[in-house]
Design a protein around this motif. Structure first.
Motif, PDB file in Angstrom:
ATOM      1  N   UNK A 287       0.962  -1.118  -0.048  1.00  0.00           N
ATOM      2  CA  UNK A 287      -0.089   0.229   0.175  1.00  0.00           C
ATOM      3  C   UNK A 287       0.793   1.394   0.231  1.00  0.00           C
ATOM      4  N   UNK A 288       1.911   1.195   0.879  1.00  0.00           N
ATOM      5  CA  UNK A 288       2.783   2.328   0.975  1.00  0.00           C
ATOM      6  C   UNK A 288       3.404   2.769  -0.440  1.00  0.00           C
ATOM      7  N   UNK A 289       3.903   1.677  -1.079  1.00  0.00           N
ATOM      8  CA  UNK A 289       4.617   1.772  -2.371  1.00  0.00           C
ATOM      9  C   UNK A 289       3.843   2.320  -3.445  1.00  0.00           C
ATOM     10  N   UNK A 290       2.651   1.702  -3.348  1.00  0.00           N
ATOM     11  CA  UNK A 290       1.526   2.171  -4.612  1.00  0.00           C
ATOM     12  C   UNK A 290       1.026   3.598  -4.326  1.00  0.00           C
ATOM     13  N   UNK A 291       1.045   4.009  -3.280  1.00  0.00           N
ATOM     14  CA  UNK A 291       0.747   5.413  -2.658  1.00  0.00           C
ATOM     15  C   UNK A 291       1.772   6.407  -3.137  1.00  0.00           C
ATOM     16  N   UNK A 292       2.992   5.913  -3.305  1.00  0.00           N
ATOM     17  CA  UNK A 292       4.104   6.707  -3.603  1.00  0.00           C
ATOM     18  C   UNK A 292       4.296   6.680  -5.011  1.00  0.00           C
ATOM     19  N   UNK A 293       3.533   5.967  -6.000  1.00  0.00           N
ATOM     20  CA  UNK A 293       3.507   5.968  -7.289  1.00  0.00           C
ATOM     21  C   UNK A 293       3.260   7.289  -8.092  1.00  0.00           C
TER      22      UNK A 293
ATOM     23  N   UNK B 204      -3.681   3.490   8.177  1.00  0.00           N
ATOM     24  CA  UNK B 204      -2.940   2.721   8.924  1.00  0.00           C
ATOM     25  C   UNK B 204      -2.175   3.670  10.039  1.00  0.00           C
ATOM     26  N   UNK B 205      -1.926   3.142  11.045  1.00  0.00           N
ATOM     27  CA  UNK B 205      -1.370   3.994  12.104  1.00  0.00           C
ATOM     28  C   UNK B 205      -0.171   4.637  11.831  1.00  0.00           C
ATOM     29  N   UNK B 206       0.357   5.758  12.339  1.00  0.00           N
ATOM     30  CA  UNK B 206       1.694   6.199  12.102  1.00  0.00           C
ATOM     31  C   UNK B 206       2.743   5.238  12.442  1.00  0.00           C
ATOM     32  N   UNK B 207       2.602   4.693  13.582  1.00  0.00           N
ATOM     33  CA  UNK B 207       3.499   3.561  13.920  1.00  0.00           C
ATOM     34  C   UNK B 207       3.800   2.537  13.118  1.00  0.00           C
ATOM     35  N   UNK B 208       2.907   2.127  12.499  1.00  0.00           N
ATOM     36  CA  UNK B 208       2.821   1.098  11.467  1.00  0.00           C
ATOM     37  C   UNK B 208       3.407   1.470  10.093  1.00  0.00           C
ATOM     38  N   UNK B 209       3.024   2.743   9.854  1.00  0.00           N
ATOM     39  CA  UNK B 209       3.631   3.166   8.572  1.00  0.00           C
ATOM     40  C   UNK B 209       5.158   3.324   8.681  1.00  0.00           C
ATOM     41  N   UNK B 210       5.674   4.043   9.885  1.00  0.00           N
ATOM     42  CA  UNK B 210       7.126   4.370  10.170  1.00  0.00           C
ATOM     43  C   UNK B 210       7.796   3.092  10.214  1.00  0.00           C
ATOM     44  N   UNK B 211       7.331   1.833  10.714  1.00  0.00           N
ATOM     45  CA  UNK B 211       8.075   0.658  10.985  1.00  0.00           C
ATOM     46  C   UNK B 211       8.013   0.128   9.506  1.00  0.00           C
TER      47      UNK B 211
ATOM     48  N   UNK C 297       5.595  11.760  -0.686  1.00  0.00           N
ATOM     49  CA  UNK C 297       4.792  12.191   0.605  1.00  0.00           C
ATOM     50  C   UNK C 297       5.259  12.132   1.831  1.00  0.00           C
ATOM     51  N   UNK C 298       4.912  12.935   2.838  1.00  0.00           N
ATOM     52  CA  UNK C 298       5.197  12.986   4.183  1.00  0.00           C
ATOM     53  C   UNK C 298       4.767  11.523   5.025  1.00  0.00           C
ATOM     54  N   UNK C 299       5.056  11.266   6.011  1.00  0.00           N
ATOM     55  CA  UNK C 299       4.407   9.955   6.804  1.00  0.00           C
ATOM     56  C   UNK C 299       2.855  10.381   7.078  1.00  0.00           C
TER      57      UNK C 299
END
Length: 93
Positions: A23-29, A44-51, A33-35
């Motif tokens: 999901x993160x990679x596709x969002x960056x297509x 998804x939670x900021x903690x999960x995204x940061x991890x 973007x910032x966190x």
């Protein structure tokens, strides 16, 4: 194929085995973007995204730059998008 390359390839595909990372990679297509923007877009939670961003950085799939207090993330190169698009085409066949 060289044995070391095979192990490295297996490790790379392990990184693609998590749906949050996909999901993160596709969002960056579509661009950098910032966190907080990633969190908002994928829900998804900021903690999960940061991890997950840490894992993606360690595997050279995303890069980042500092903009004031924010870290701005982007895909490391076009290969990341190509790998995902090829996988999607394979699934849809």
């Amino acid at each position: 194929m060289d044995e070391e390359i095979m192990y490295d390839l297996a490790d790379l595909f392990k990184v693609f085995s998590d749906s949050t990372r996909i999901k993160i990679l596709c969002t960056l297509f579509d661009g950098d973007l910032c966190v907080s923007e990633i969190v908002e877009k994928i829900g998804v939670s900021q903690t999960a995204v940061s991890h997950q961003l840490r894992v993606l950085k360690q595997n050279h799939l995303v890069k980042y730059r500092r903009d004031g207090k924010s870290m701005i993330y982007s895909l490391s190169d076009d290969h990341v998008k190509t790998i995902i698009n090829c996988a999607v085409q394979h699934i849809e066949e």
